[in-house]
Design a protein around this motif. Structure first.
Motif, PDB file in Angstrom:
ATOM      1  N   SER A  70      -9.687   2.579   0.959  1.00 49.38           N
ATOM      2  CA  SER A  70      -9.129   1.279   0.537  1.00 49.38           C
ATOM      3  C   SER A  70      -8.669   0.420   1.720  1.00 49.38           C
ATOM      4  N   SER A 124      -5.843  -1.242 -11.509  1.00 53.19           N
ATOM      5  CA  SER A 124      -6.886  -0.979 -10.425  1.00 53.19           C
ATOM      6  C   SER A 124      -6.156  -0.623  -9.164  1.00 53.19           C
ATOM      7  N   TYR A 160     -11.132  -2.144  -8.634  1.00 53.10           N
ATOM      8  CA  TYR A 160     -11.416  -1.142  -8.179  1.00 53.10           C
ATOM      9  C   TYR A 160     -12.769  -0.592  -7.296  1.00 53.10           C
ATOM     10  N   ASP A 183      -5.026   3.126  -9.193  1.00 54.17           N
ATOM     11  CA  ASP A 183      -5.886   4.059  -9.237  1.00 54.17           C
ATOM     12  C   ASP A 183      -6.542   4.051  -7.853  1.00 54.17           C
ATOM     13  N   THR A 184      -6.532   2.982  -7.188  1.00 48.75           N
ATOM     14  CA  THR A 184      -7.172   2.739  -5.857  1.00 48.75           C
ATOM     15  C   THR A 184      -6.442   3.517  -4.884  1.00 48.75           C
TER      16      THR A 184
END
Length: 106
Positions: free
Chosen positions: A27, A15, A99, A18-19
């Motif tokens: 983020s 996660s 995420y 992907d972030t």
């Protein structure tokens, strides 16, 4: 049961990967530290061990390690097809927790 913990750790690492790839600007990883924002950068001027160049590759290494550990330490909890659903549920819950909630700026 320990294999579920390793799978959850792999999912959390995934996660974060992907972030940093798809939601970097919104983020908690967007800082002045370029280690999190350089997974696509030129490797010719960096350390020769790719996994130590940036956060994305470092976490990819840990995803693989945790999945291998989950396989090595796997012991059935229920019937195999029920375990399949449990492991899938753990992966998706942990991934979405990171995420969608943990790694977003407030």
């Amino acid at each position: 049961m320990i294999s579920l913990i390793f799978l959850a750790l792999a999912s959390i690492c995934n996660s974060i990967m992907d972030t940093t790839m798809f939601r970097f600007n919104t983020s908690i990883f967007k800082t002045d530290n370029q280690w999190w924002n350089t997974w696509w950068s030129d490797r010719s001027k960096r350390f020769w061990i790719v996994q130590l160049n940036d956060g994305w590759h470092f976490l990819k290494m840990w995803v693989v390690v945790f999945i291998i550990l989950a396989i090595v330490f796997y012991q059935p909890i229920f019937i195999y097809y029920i375990d399949f659903w449990i492991y899938g549920l753990v992966w998706n819950l942990m991934f979405n927790l990171g995420y969608d909630i943990l790694w977003r700026k407030r």
